[in-house]
Design an enzyme around this catalytic site. Structure first.
Site, PDB file in Angstrom:
ATOM      1  N   ALA A 221      45.833  53.565  29.421  1.00  0.00           N
ATOM      2  CA  ALA A 221      46.889  52.614  29.080  1.00  0.00           C
ATOM      3  C   ALA A 221      46.806  51.374  29.962  1.00  0.00           C
ATOM      4  O   ALA A 221      47.796  50.715  30.255  1.00  0.00           O
ATOM      5  CB  ALA A 221      48.262  53.278  29.189  1.00  0.00           C
TER       6      ALA A 221
ATOM      7  N   LYS B 211      26.373  47.857  33.754  1.00  0.00           N
ATOM      8  CA  LYS B 211      26.084  47.279  32.436  1.00  0.00           C
ATOM      9  C   LYS B 211      24.574  47.199  32.209  1.00  0.00           C
ATOM     10  O   LYS B 211      24.084  47.477  31.118  1.00  0.00           O
ATOM     11  CB  LYS B 211      26.737  45.905  32.320  1.00  0.00           C
ATOM     12  CG  LYS B 211      28.279  46.011  32.296  1.00  0.00           C
ATOM     13  CD  LYS B 211      28.955  44.677  32.580  1.00  0.00           C
ATOM     14  CE  LYS B 211      30.468  44.833  32.572  1.00  0.00           C
ATOM     15  NZ  LYS B 211      31.155  43.646  33.119  1.00  0.00           N
TER      16      LYS B 211
END
Lengths: 177, 316
Positions: free
Chosen positions: B8, B205
């Site tokens: 969240a 990444k």
């Protein structure tokens, strides 16, 4: 298109001479005989190769035809031609070194970089904001032999490691130098 | 599609907010402490304001979300290193139940790629993770479209915070510490910016890209990357670069089976020297040469849009 072939170009010849009197002069004769125009001679007397030869770098101007004759003439005269052509030092590389550059002897760092095979330093810019005791940075412009970029960068990493300097490399992936 | 959203934070909340606009329904939403489940679809505004006001998304136990009716698990919990938990277990559970998974969490694809692919192979579900590299920028989907085997190198800027700091240092001639403080004031850098400035985030990444390019032949994890950060750079180093028409950026290079991250000299106005918080990546591929992708990478809505693009691809 014959004019194109007759265009005068600059060439670099890298020779290795036997350490005997008169060898330098002997190596220049084929150049004069075949119509080459001498631009500069760099005689590295103090930098004998492991096999005992003296490296000499000769810059000349000649037409491509004459240049071929010169190289042939040198070989016929028994002179060692290590590199002949315009290709040497064709890649420009910039690096930045930072750290205790001055305390760790900048001129020694420079000597080490110059001693790297396939590279030569063409420009240095130093930035030492707080004097010699603090951290300073320097930008080195290097000319590297064609295809030797990775080898030259690996040597720079070693020098930086050894002197505990920070190295900023150029981005070279995909042939970007 | 019916979505179960885990996490969240900025990304998870934005997915819940934007799902309806994209024609999807959120049937379950959970943070680490609590959950809300509704088979008919949750009220996005209600759960988000409950999280904001009460600190919980609902009254249910977080584990309850797995029993909800959903088609796609959106894993947007914080990236963790090593075993990539608890994100990895969430993915494992969803795949065991033959559901699809869309990741915003980099951990499972950067640290346990082979495990993840093995679980996927046993499942009816498919895993997508376009949002993990460059947020909204279509980097992984471009690699997928071109074909990973035809891509020879991927390099560029993949961290907006580090790029902001370096472009400010270059523009203002200021030192690292000063610009970092400014970036924190602006909310561009987090209170603990370690992973952004030490190169870890960029390296994760790069590792994900390397995993995609190697297509399962070699597994990459963070340990396989050579990583250097930007903390030691000074304003005078950027000045020296600038005098030569160059600048310094935190660059990831994925090529020849290696991942390297570190500050690199790049042309000042070149393709991989974006300004501010932008990302910029170059993909080198056979036949099509160099492809460039530039834009705002991270951020809640940006990354959520990438998540929803992946959901869209699963629906096709």
């Amino acid at each position: 298109m014959s004019e194109v072939h007759n265009d005068v170009q600059a060439y670099t010849l890298r020779l290795e001479l036997v350490d005997e009197p008169g060898e330098l002069l002997r190596s220049l004769q084929p150049i004069a005989e075949h119509g080459g125009n001498l631009l500069s001679i760099f005689h590295e007397r103090g930098n004998v190769t492991p096999r005992g030869y003296i490296p000499v770098e000769v810059d000349i101007e000649a037409t491509p035809d004459r240049f071929d004759n010169i190289v042939e003439g040198l070989s016929d005269a028994g002179i060692n031609v290590i590199q002949a052509g315009t290709e040497r030092y064709s890649e420009r590389l910039t690096i930045i070194l930072s750290g205790h550059l001055i305390e760790t002897d900048l001129s020694d760092t420079l000597t080490q970089i110059e001693a790297t095979r396939n590279a030569t330093v063409t420009d240095i810019s130093l930035s030492a904001p707080a004097g010699s005791i603090d951290v300073s940075s320097a930008r080195f412009q290097l000319a590297a032999a064609s295809g030797a970029t990775e080898e030259v960068l690996a040597a720079m990493r070693e020098i930086a490691d050894e002197k505990d300097l920070q190295l900023v490399e150029p981005l070279t992936v995909g042939g970007r130098a | 599609m019916r979505l179960c959203v885990l996490g969240a934070g900025a990304v998870g909340s934005a997915v819940v907010e934007l799902a309806a606009e994209h024609g999807h329904v959120v049937t379950a939403f959970a943070d680490s402490e609590s959950a809300a489940v509704d088979a008919d679809g949750l009220d996005a505004d209600a759960v988000r304001s409950k999280k904001r006001d009460d600190g919980v998304v609902g009254e249910a136990d977080p584990g309850a979300v797995f029993d909800a009716d959903y088609d796609v698990l959106v894993e947007a919990t914080p990236t963790t290193l090593g075993d990539a938990e608890p994100g990895f277990s969430h993915v494992e559970r969803a795949l065991a139940d033959d559901r699809h998974v869309v990741l915003a969490n980099k951990g499972p694809v950067a640290e346990r790629y082979a495990d993840l692919r093995a679980l996927e192979a046993e499942s009816e579900g498919i895993v997508r993770f376009g949002a993990t590299v460059g947020g909204a920028l279509p980097i992984l989907s471009t690699i997928e479209d071109v074909g990973p085997s035809r891509v020879s190198a991927v390099y560029g800027v993949l961290n907006g915070t580090a790029n902001f700091i370096l472009s400010r240092m270059a523009a203002e001639g200021l030192d690292y510490e000063h610009v970092l403080a400014e970036a924190q004031d602006l909310g561009v850098a987090e209170a603990d910016p370690t992973f952004d400035v030490d190169g870890t985030d960029t390296a994760l990444k790069g590792v994900i890209v390397a995993n995609v390019l190697s297509d399962g032949e070699t597994e990459f994890t963070l340990d396989d990357a050579e990583v250097e950060g930007i903390q030691e750079l000074s304003g005078s180093m950027l000045d020296l670069a600038q005098e030569d028409g160059q600048t310094i950026r935190l660059i990831v290079e994925v090529a020849d089976g290696a991942v390297r991250v570190g500050p690199r000299l790049v042309p000042e106005n070149g393709a991989v020297a974006p300004s501010g918080t932008e990302n910029a990546v170059q993909i080198e591929a056979d036949y099509c040469g160099r492809l460039g992708i530039t834009g705002r990478g991270a951020g809640g809505p940006e990354t959520a849009s990438a998540v929803l693009t992946d959901v869209e691809r699963l629906a096709d």
